[in-house]
Design a protein around this motif. Structure first.
Motif, mmCIF file in Angstrom:
data_model
loop_
_atom_site.group_PDB
_atom_site.id
_atom_site.type_symbol
_atom_site.label_atom_id
_atom_site.label_comp_id
_atom_site.label_asym_id
_atom_site.label_seq_id
_atom_site.Cartn_x
_atom_site.Cartn_y
_atom_site.Cartn_z
ATOM 1 N N TYR A 230 0.825 -1.210 0.000
ATOM 2 C CA TYR A 230 0.000 0.000 0.000
ATOM 3 C C TYR A 230 0.858 1.257 0.000
ATOM 4 C CZ TYR A 230 -3.190 3.663 1.544
ATOM 5 O OH TYR A 230 -3.904 4.825 1.621
ATOM 6 N N ARG A 231 0.384 2.266 -0.707
ATOM 7 C CA ARG A 231 0.776 3.652 -0.507
ATOM 8 C C ARG A 231 -0.495 4.501 -0.574
ATOM 9 N NH1 ARG A 231 6.242 6.735 -2.411
ATOM 10 N NH2 ARG A 231 6.032 8.434 -0.891
ATOM 11 N N ASN A 232 -1.122 4.598 -1.729
ATOM 12 C CA ASN A 232 -2.460 5.195 -1.819
ATOM 13 C C ASN A 232 -3.462 4.191 -2.382
ATOM 14 O OD1 ASN A 232 -1.793 7.666 -0.732
ATOM 15 N ND2 ASN A 232 -1.315 8.585 -2.701
ATOM 16 N N ILE A 233 -2.959 3.188 -3.091
ATOM 17 C CA ILE A 233 -3.794 2.122 -3.652
ATOM 18 C C ILE A 233 -3.338 0.805 -3.051
ATOM 19 C CG2 ILE A 233 -4.411 0.868 -5.756
ATOM 20 C CD1 ILE A 233 -5.718 3.540 -5.653
ATOM 21 N N ASP A 281 -5.366 11.375 -1.562
ATOM 22 C CA ASP A 281 -4.484 11.813 -0.480
ATOM 23 C C ASP A 281 -4.224 10.745 0.584
ATOM 24 O OD1 ASP A 281 -6.807 11.697 1.066
ATOM 25 O OD2 ASP A 281 -7.107 13.860 1.078
ATOM 26 N N GLY A 282 -4.869 9.591 0.469
ATOM 27 C CA GLY A 282 -4.636 8.505 1.413
ATOM 28 C C GLY A 282 -5.331 8.661 2.738
ATOM 29 N N GLY A 283 -6.197 9.680 2.889
ATOM 30 C CA GLY A 283 -6.906 9.879 4.146
ATOM 31 C C GLY A 283 -7.841 8.734 4.467
ATOM 32 N N ARG A 284 -7.898 8.334 5.732
ATOM 33 C CA ARG A 284 -8.732 7.198 6.141
ATOM 34 C C ARG A 284 -10.209 7.581 6.140
ATOM 35 N NH1 ARG A 284 -5.178 4.971 11.297
ATOM 36 N NH2 ARG A 284 -3.394 4.188 10.077
ATOM 37 N N GLU A 285 -11.045 6.646 5.691
ATOM 38 C CA GLU A 285 -12.478 6.891 5.584
ATOM 39 C C GLU A 285 -13.311 5.826 6.284
ATOM 40 O OE1 GLU A 285 -13.048 7.163 1.380
ATOM 41 O OE2 GLU A 285 -12.379 9.262 1.293
ATOM 42 N N GLY A 286 -12.698 5.091 7.215
ATOM 43 C CA GLY A 286 -13.423 4.083 7.969
ATOM 44 C C GLY A 286 -12.794 2.707 7.872
ATOM 45 N N ILE A 287 -13.208 1.813 8.786
ATOM 46 C CA ILE A 287 -12.748 0.426 8.765
ATOM 47 C C ILE A 287 -13.404 -0.304 7.589
ATOM 48 C CG2 ILE A 287 -12.671 -1.758 10.029
ATOM 49 C CD1 ILE A 287 -10.957 0.321 11.314
ATOM 50 N N LYS A 288 -12.604 -1.100 6.894
ATOM 51 C CA LYS A 288 -13.092 -1.772 5.680
ATOM 52 C C LYS A 288 -12.917 -3.286 5.784
ATOM 53 C CE LYS A 288 -12.354 -1.768 0.651
ATOM 54 N NZ LYS A 288 -11.609 -1.113 -0.446
#
Length: 352
Positions: A230-233, A281-288
């Motif tokens: 991982y980095r952004n993808i 930007d790689g910002g977290r948007e929740g548990i997946k």
């Protein structure tokens, strides 16, 4: 110097054949704080940790005997102590037969700079990251555990560092190790897979995997390795390790976010638990949660995903013992935290 012997770990063994009348049938006392343990067939292995502390006076030989860690009241023998070039931690390992659970079969003291522990069905591997050179390396030491006897076998060094608990694995006598390397000065990242034989000699490797990214999670399944970089993808990779001298990447699947923990779900699916992230930007948007189809490792695909937007953190991401994953009962459970509410919630899912 002296060992900090303020901690002691006790292993109790009980006969619970009659639960209403359980009986203690064995007790082993071992100096050091509890680190971990393993049960292999009828043998129990106990690992405790010591720290070395400075003393104002030089120790005499008599004082040294008193300061050495003890197992069942007896100091570890000098010929059972391993001394590397550097080490401020003492790892005490003992083996106890469950047929005689109050007797110690063997023990040893291994000085180190705090190692991680991986145990297979017949060997233990101690490994740690070495930062003393311009590049980060992982040093590995192998000890056999035949019939409870702990014996040094070999040592090796591979480039990079092991990022995930499941990135190191033994299969058919060969050790497979996934490592990541990051040169902070020039922001260069790379990932590698190394295969070492039973003597820890190099057998095969794949280098320069997903340059610019870092391994976040891994899982081995027979001759196959699955790992997330991982980095952004978030790419999921599948690698064929059946030819230990010529391992190769079979498939790659790119999705947003990344998995911190991978769990086999039957023989043709792989469960991932991690974070959804913003692709830019790689910002977290929740548990997946994501369920991968790995029935064809050359054509990896996604079956379904769930994003818990109100969840900011879960211990399931970093401690596999915090995950309930039972494919037979179709249950997936773990705790999440919502930082805005400072609340803990236990969540249960099933896969359909």
């Amino acid at each position: 110097y002296n060992f900090d012997v303020s901690y002691q770990t006790v292993l109790y063994t009980y006969d619970i054949s009659n639960p209403a009348d359980a009986k203690q049938i064995g007790k082993v006392e071992q100096d050091g704080s509890y680190r971990t343990s393993r049960k292999i067939e009828d043998m129990m292995y106990l690992f405790t940790q010591h720290t070395i502390v400075a003393q104002p006076e030089m120790l005499t030989e008599e004082a040294l005997d008193e300061s050495l860690p003890k197992v069942n009241g007896e100091a570890i023998s000098y010929d059972c102590i391993y001394l590397p070039e550097h080490g401020y931690q003492g790892l005490v390992v003992s083996s106890i037969s469950l047929d005689k659970p109050d007797e110690v079969v063997d023990n040893t003291l291994i000085m180190n700079n705090f190692v991680e522990i991986y145990v297979s069905s017949n060997a233990m591997y101690l490994y740690h990251s070495d930062y003393r050179t311009d590049t980060v390396n992982t040093q590995i030491a192998k000890f056999s555990l035949k019939n409870g006897v702990i014996s040094a076998v070999a040592a090796a060094t591979v480039p990079g560092m092991v990022q995930d608990t499941f990135a190191i694995n033994e299969y058919q006598g060969n050790l497979r190790v996934l490592t990541s390397y990051w040169n902070v000065a020039v922001d260069e990242r790379s990932n590698q897979l190394y295969i070492l034989d039973e003597k820890l000699q190099a057998a095969g490797k794949i280098e320069n995997i997903a340059e610019g990214e870092t391994i976040y999670a891994a899982r081995y399944f027979g001759d196959l390795a699955y790992f997330i970089t991982y980095r952004n993808i978030d790419p999921l990779f599948a690698a064929d390790l059946s030819d230990i001298h010529n391992p190769k990447i079979l498939g790659e699947l790119k999705i947003t976010g990344y998995s911190e923990y991978l769990h086999m779900w039957g023989e043709d699916k792989l469960l991932g638990i991690g974070y959804e992230t913003d692709e830019k930007d790689g910002g977290r948007e929740g548990i997946k949660l994501v369920m991968f189809d790995i029935s064809n490792p050359s054509e990896l695909s996604i079956i379904d995903t769930v994003v818990i937007k109100e969840a900011d953190y879960s211990p399931a991401l970093f401690d596999y013992k915090a995950v309930l994953a039972d494919v037979n009962k179709n249950m997936i459970g773990f705790v999440t935290t919502d930082y805005s509410k400072e609340e803990l919630e236990y969540r249960m899912y099933s896969f359909e």
